[in-house]
Design a protein around this motif. Structure first.
Motif, PDB file in Angstrom:
ATOM      1  N   HIS A   1      -8.471   6.777  -5.745  1.00 51.07           N
ATOM      2  CA  HIS A   1      -8.749   6.050  -4.497  1.00 51.07           C
ATOM      3  C   HIS A   1      -8.920   4.554  -4.702  1.00 51.07           C
ATOM      4  O   HIS A   1      -8.737   3.776  -3.775  1.00 51.07           O
ATOM      5  CB  HIS A   1      -9.942   6.663  -3.768  1.00 51.07           C
TER       6      HIS A   1
ATOM      7  N   HIS B   1      -5.572  -5.255   5.201  1.00 53.48           N
ATOM      8  CA  HIS B   1      -6.239  -5.521   3.920  1.00 53.48           C
ATOM      9  C   HIS B   1      -5.317  -6.244   2.943  1.00 53.48           C
ATOM     10  O   HIS B   1      -5.600  -6.307   1.752  1.00 53.48           O
ATOM     11  CB  HIS B   1      -6.767  -4.214   3.315  1.00 53.48           C
TER      12      HIS B   1
ATOM     13  N   ARG C   1     -11.291  -0.209   4.239  1.00 49.47           N
ATOM     14  CA  ARG C   1     -10.620  -0.735   3.052  1.00 49.47           C
ATOM     15  C   ARG C   1     -11.373  -1.921   2.442  1.00 49.47           C
ATOM     16  O   ARG C   1     -10.831  -2.643   1.611  1.00 49.47           O
ATOM     17  CB  ARG C   1      -9.170  -1.101   3.405  1.00 49.47           C
TER      18      ARG C   1
ATOM     19  N   PRO D   1      -2.189  -5.784   1.613  1.00 53.03           N
ATOM     20  CA  PRO D   1      -1.840  -4.950   0.456  1.00 53.03           C
ATOM     21  C   PRO D   1      -0.705  -5.540  -0.389  1.00 53.03           C
ATOM     22  O   PRO D   1       0.157  -6.246   0.128  1.00 53.03           O
ATOM     23  CB  PRO D   1      -1.391  -3.632   1.099  1.00 53.03           C
TER      24      PRO D   1
ATOM     25  N   GLY E   1      -6.673   0.694  -2.164  1.00 51.05           N
ATOM     26  CA  GLY E   1      -6.976  -0.613  -1.594  1.00 51.05           C
ATOM     27  C   GLY E   1      -5.858  -1.624  -1.806  1.00 51.05           C
ATOM     28  O   GLY E   1      -5.822  -2.674  -1.154  1.00 51.05           O
TER      29      GLY E   1
ATOM     30  N   ALA F   1      -7.815   5.457   2.508  1.00 49.74           N
ATOM     31  CA  ALA F   1      -8.778   4.371   2.294  1.00 49.74           C
ATOM     32  C   ALA F   1      -9.334   4.473   0.876  1.00 49.74           C
ATOM     33  O   ALA F   1      -9.458   5.572   0.330  1.00 49.74           O
ATOM     34  CB  ALA F   1      -9.914   4.488   3.315  1.00 49.74           C
ATOM     35  N   PRO F   2      -9.646   3.336   0.281  1.00 50.97           N
ATOM     36  CA  PRO F   2     -10.128   3.362  -1.117  1.00 50.97           C
ATOM     37  C   PRO F   2     -11.591   3.796  -1.213  1.00 50.97           C
ATOM     38  O   PRO F   2     -12.446   3.051  -1.703  1.00 50.97           O
ATOM     39  CB  PRO F   2      -9.938   1.911  -1.563  1.00 50.97           C
TER      40      PRO F   2
END
Lengths: 309, 237
Positions: free
Chosen positions: A75, A152, A107, A154, A79, B88-89
């Protein structure tokens, strides 16, 4: 942001099967910064492949790594990736701005309000940002989903059929946006079953057919391979035998045969010339043409040709 | 985690769902009011069996929780928006825990108020009995929530499987087959009730108070862990 030319995404002998159905079979490729088009007919395995690249689905065999690390259940990597799936469902009760904000918060985006505004401005949807998404058109939903994908900032963008529902202006804006991101050194994977959609933006193309990698490389080389392939054209006329005799002498025609229903099937490696010469020959021989239809203009047949080749 | 919690709260607060839960939650209150208004020869034991055991702990509470908990993940699996969260992280437990607590938050007011009012009316405002029933029913609710949230992620037939579980297992087998009663959330809930107010409620269950607390904790935590494991291993649509 990575500037090296090392592969950002590595798909190594990946297979995925569901029971006895093989969705993806022993696929290997690397993806580097820039725009990579994942092209293939519906049901070819593109979405399954993208789902494995994003870690949403597990592989049955092989390995997928992103920035050198396994993606599945990693995970921390998520992000750095923005994913827009092909599914267009949104939280209809939620305002567009709130949706982008919640995705940004999940995020860990700092200066969230500014990031949300920037993302929504990128997709040119500020005017509708404070309306519930349930009131959006299909194209607007897609654009707001894209804003949520971008919020976010990326390094990798994975977009599955992102242009569904977009009008020509939105398509052009979207393509400009992708080119800009690519110029910044980001890695973009764009999936589509529409050849032209990928052709307009992708530097590299991966052709997926029946779960296998049918071809990969620069678009021009693949396009040239497509142009060289012979086309089947079905012609219905009032005098099939006479027309067949007239057509067989043309340079643009490789072969002609008459179907049992009386239609002529013409095999041509230069269909552009054929479409000019066919009506001229018919007119010269006083033959009436009722119907002229390309039989294999679909992407599936193009891929079929490439796979067989 | 608050984002997932708030998002889930909103998803679970559909008008029709809240209406159905309100009707279900009112049923034991109405029945108890009827018993009080029209005095009959119902003993504490009979009231406990009919209203608390069968109706509140065995039917209303699990049905209300089933209607909410299976939606916590089920709707997002069905409409394919779960990827918004799983991409989501954040670790998976930070998705499961807020969803579980959102489920409990939505169901608890209905069940807790229903249990509280029912017991308050039935036992002439006996605070200890009211507290015992309310706490034990809420504990049962938490266990049901943990089980049904898992069910919503494990199968797309969660409502059907859940109903079978409530009717066949909790309603039939654990009522009539004493040997399997130790595997019943309803039995744990009632054992907690007895433990909290031994003065009023007869100790007819097979579990002690301490065992009931331990087993309840194991069920709750166990299904939380199963849900996290399931979310890690499943293919997210």
């Amino acid at each position: 942001m990575t500037n090296n030319v090392e592969p950002v995404i590595r798909v190594d002998h990946v297979s995925r099967w569901f029971g006895s159905v093989v969705a993806v079979s022993d696929v290997t490729f690397d993806i580097k910064p820039g725009i990579t088009g994942l092209l293939g007919p519906n049901g070819a395995g593109k979405t399954t492949l993208l789902r494995m690249i994003t870690g949403l689905a597990d592989v049955s065999d092989g390995a997928v790594t992103v920035f050198g690390q396994p993606i599945r259940n990693n995970h921390a990597l998520f992000g750095r990736i923005g994913v827009m799936s092909e599914h267009e469902t949104v939280y209809g009760f939620m305002k567009g701005r709130d949706f982008v904000k919640i995705m940004g918060r999940l995020r860990g985006v700092s200066d969230l309000d500014a990031a949300v505004d920037r993302a929504i401005e990128l997709v040119d949807l500020m005017a509708a940002a404070d309306r519930p998404m349930g009131t959006y058109s299909r194209g607007m939903r897609q654009r707001m989903r894209l804003a949520a994908t971008l919020v976010h900032d990326p390094e990798i963008l994975i977009l599955d059929e992102p242009l569904n529902g977009a009008d020509p202006v939105q398509r052009a804006n979207f393509q400009d946006l992708l080119r800009r991101f690519a110029a910044e050194g980001r890695t973009i994977v764009l999936s589509s079953h529409i050849l032209e959609e990928v052709e307009q933006v992708a530097d590299t193309v991966l052709l997926i057919v029946n779960g296998k990698l049918a071809a990969s490389g620069g678009f021009r080389a693949i396009r040239a391979a497509l142009d060289k392939r012979p086309y089947h054209v079905r012609v219905v006329s009032d005098s099939p035998r006479e027309l067949a005799a007239a057509l067989v002498t043309l340079d643009s025609v490789d072969a002609v045969h008459i179907d049992p229903d009386g239609a002529i099937m013409v095999l041509s490696s230069n269909v552009r010339v054929l479409q000019i010469e066919l009506p001229l020959r018919a007119d010269a021989a006083s033959i009436r043409l009722f119907r002229v239809e390309p039989m294999d203009d679909s992407l599936e047949s193009v891929f079929g040709y490439l796979v067989e080749g | 985690m608050s984002s997932v919690y708030l998002l889930t709260l909103r998803q679970l607060s559909g008008r029709w769902r809240l209406l159905v839960m309100s009707v279900l939650a009112l049923m034991p209150v109405v029945l108890t009011e009827s018993l009080v208004l029209f005095p009959s020869s119902v003993s504490v034991e009979e009231f406990e069996l009919i209203v608390l055991n069968t109706m509140l702990a065995g039917s209303i509470s699990p049905l209300v929780v089933l209607a909410i908990a299976t939606v916590a993940f089920g709707n997002e699996v069905e409409d394919r928006t779960l990827a918004n969260l799983t991409l989501a992280p954040i670790p998976r437990w930070q998705i499961v825990i807020p969803k579980l607590f959102a489920t409990i938050s939505v169901a608890m007011p209905f069940i807790a108020i229903s249990a509280l009012v029912t017991t308050h009316v039935a036992f002439n405002a006996d605070a200890t009995a009211t507290l015992a029933v309310t706490v034990s029913i809420v504990a049962g609710l938490a266990m049901y929530a943990s089980v049904f949230v898992f069910l919503g992620l494990a199968t797309n037939q969660a409502i059907g499987v859940g109903l079978l579980y409530i009717v066949l297992w909790e309603g039939f087998f654990t009522t009539y087959v004493s040997g399997v009663r130790v595997f019943s959330i309803r039995a744990y809930s009632l054992a907690l009730m007895h433990g909290l107010d031994e003065r009023r409620f007869a100790d007819t269950d097979n579990l002690g108070f301490g065992v009931a607390i331990g087993v309840s904790a194991v069920v709750f935590v166990g299904f939380v862990l199963l849900t996290i494991r399931r979310l890690r291993r499943m293919d997210v649509p």
